[in-house]
Design a protein around this motif. Sequence first.
Motif, PDB file in Angstrom:
ATOM      1  N   ILE A  63       9.574  -6.921   5.950  1.00 10.12           N
ATOM      2  CA  ILE A  63       9.747  -8.052   5.034  1.00 10.12           C
ATOM      3  C   ILE A  63       9.848  -7.482   3.621  1.00 10.12           C
ATOM      4  O   ILE A  63       8.912  -6.809   3.156  1.00 10.12           O
ATOM      5  CB  ILE A  63       8.574  -9.034   5.134  1.00 10.12           C
ATOM      6  CG1 ILE A  63       8.445  -9.535   6.579  1.00 10.12           C
ATOM      7  CG2 ILE A  63       8.750 -10.200   4.177  1.00 10.12           C
ATOM      8  CD1 ILE A  63       7.245 -10.413   6.818  1.00 10.12           C
ATOM      9  N   PRO A  64      10.926  -7.673   2.911  1.00  8.65           N
ATOM     10  CA  PRO A  64      11.088  -7.032   1.594  1.00  8.65           C
ATOM     11  C   PRO A  64      10.017  -7.419   0.587  1.00  8.65           C
ATOM     12  O   PRO A  64       9.713  -6.644  -0.333  1.00  8.65           O
ATOM     13  CB  PRO A  64      12.480  -7.504   1.141  1.00  8.65           C
ATOM     14  CG  PRO A  64      13.191  -7.906   2.395  1.00  8.65           C
ATOM     15  CD  PRO A  64      12.127  -8.423   3.307  1.00  8.65           C
ATOM     16  N   GLU A  65       9.421  -8.620   0.729  1.00 11.07           N
ATOM     17  CA  GLU A  65       8.426  -9.060  -0.261  1.00 11.07           C
ATOM     18  C   GLU A  65       7.052  -8.446  -0.031  1.00 11.07           C
ATOM     19  O   GLU A  65       6.163  -8.612  -0.879  1.00 11.07           O
ATOM     20  CB  GLU A  65       8.305 -10.590  -0.241  1.00 11.07           C
ATOM     21  CG  GLU A  65       9.527 -11.329  -0.752  1.00 11.07           C
ATOM     22  CD  GLU A  65      10.615 -11.432   0.302  1.00 11.07           C
ATOM     23  OE1 GLU A  65      10.316 -11.081   1.483  1.00 11.07           O
ATOM     24  OE2 GLU A  65      11.739 -11.846  -0.029  1.00 11.07           O
ATOM     25  N   LEU A  66       6.833  -7.777   1.083  1.00 10.57           N
ATOM     26  CA  LEU A  66       5.519  -7.217   1.415  1.00 10.57           C
ATOM     27  C   LEU A  66       5.589  -5.693   1.501  1.00 10.57           C
ATOM     28  O   LEU A  66       6.623  -5.132   1.870  1.00 10.57           O
ATOM     29  CB  LEU A  66       4.996  -7.786   2.741  1.00 10.57           C
ATOM     30  CG  LEU A  66       4.671  -9.282   2.783  1.00 10.57           C
ATOM     31  CD1 LEU A  66       4.181  -9.666   4.172  1.00 10.57           C
ATOM     32  CD2 LEU A  66       3.640  -9.634   1.723  1.00 10.57           C
ATOM     33  N   SER A  67       4.474  -5.073   1.188  1.00  6.95           N
ATOM     34  CA  SER A  67       4.309  -3.619   1.320  1.00  6.95           C
ATOM     35  C   SER A  67       3.038  -3.356   2.111  1.00  6.95           C
ATOM     36  O   SER A  67       2.058  -4.119   2.007  1.00  6.95           O
ATOM     37  CB  SER A  67       4.217  -2.941  -0.053  1.00  6.95           C
ATOM     38  OG  SER A  67       5.436  -3.068  -0.755  1.00  6.95           O
ATOM     39  N   ARG A  68       3.061  -2.283   2.877  1.00  6.59           N
ATOM     40  CA  ARG A  68       1.908  -1.903   3.691  1.00  6.59           C
ATOM     41  C   ARG A  68       1.241  -0.678   3.062  1.00  6.59           C
ATOM     42  O   ARG A  68       1.890   0.331   2.811  1.00  6.59           O
ATOM     43  CB  ARG A  68       2.325  -1.584   5.126  1.00  6.59           C
ATOM     44  CG  ARG A  68       1.143  -1.268   6.055  1.00  6.59           C
ATOM     45  CD  ARG A  68       1.674  -0.756   7.396  1.00  6.59           C
ATOM     46  NE  ARG A  68       2.565  -1.717   8.001  1.00  6.59           N
ATOM     47  CZ  ARG A  68       2.173  -2.679   8.828  1.00  6.59           C
ATOM     48  NH1 ARG A  68       0.898  -2.805   9.150  1.00  6.59           N
ATOM     49  NH2 ARG A  68       3.039  -3.522   9.339  1.00  6.59           N
ATOM     50  N   MET A  69      -0.058  -0.792   2.842  1.00  2.00           N
ATOM     51  CA  MET A  69      -0.849   0.319   2.298  1.00  2.00           C
ATOM     52  C   MET A  69      -1.790   0.826   3.386  1.00  2.00           C
ATOM     53  O   MET A  69      -2.529   0.039   3.989  1.00  2.00           O
ATOM     54  CB  MET A  69      -1.675  -0.127   1.085  1.00  2.00           C
ATOM     55  CG  MET A  69      -0.853  -0.618  -0.077  1.00  2.00           C
ATOM     56  SD  MET A  69      -1.879  -1.090  -1.497  1.00  2.00           S
ATOM     57  CE  MET A  69      -2.633   0.466  -1.892  1.00  2.00           C
TER      58      MET A  69
END
Length: 304
Positions: free
Chosen positions: A127-133
């Motif tokens: 999902i382009p609006e989310l990032s995983r850390m």
Amino acid sequence: MVKMRNLLGLTKKQSPQFLIQPFLGRSIVSTSTRYTSSDNSGSSNAGATRPPPRPKLPSYLTKSPTVHSIQSAVNNLLYNPLPRSTSTSHILQVLVTNEPGVLSRISGLLAARSINIDSLVVAATEIPELSRMTIVIQGSKEIVAQAKAQVEDLVPVWGAMEIDEKAAISREMCMMRVSTIPLQEQQGSHDPGESNQAATDENTAETQVPPIITSHLQLQAIQNITTMFSGRVVDVTHDSCIVSICAKPKRIRAFVQLLKPFGVLEVANSGAMVMTRGTWPDDSSKTEEPEEDEEVDLASLPPS
């Protein structure tokens, strides 16, 4: 007796005394005193020659072989156990909004709680609006639970979860620049006195292996170790090479230790990337919550 004296060239006043000494299954005849020859040449007295001393065997050959028994196996299990893992690392996965400043806010929050961050990887998701850390931190369970609760309170954070290492797959990527010049040549090149002395010595120059051959042999040894760890050599120059490997963190640490004797010049290591294992439909029955323990009537138990 007279014929023997004539054969040995001894005078009548001298009587040989022979000693038979066993040596390696044979008998060696030696004289206990020195004799003079009756030859007219007038040669000097010749001492009796003794056999050379028998060489001693190395200690590892004289030791008796170890006898394996039930007692030795039990002692090895009880008194030589495998080293237990003392790692206190925990893995946190956080889904955040893909916007500037989120990384600094989360890292600052953990630093304010004196929590050491071993590795931190941030990348965009499907999902382009989310990032995983993916954050690997050190600390006790209480500290990790408190940090997780405080991270979830931040506005850009959509969710945080602590991942069990046994129920997940973890991989890291490592790239290393390793020298292909042997360590002996590296040390000799820094000392001009030794290099001049080696150049003037013609005898050693003839028997010395050319540097290009030694460099190729070291490169081949590095490539063999890299292949055993499912890695590959991605770049080669005249004095170094770059190897790449993607494996578990423990396996990467072992790989680095094996290449250190060759001369590790540079290391670039990514953080841990973690993904939970998938589940099958048949496993749903095994993951049901256990029922509460019922009280046991002590009178129904057999006598102890």
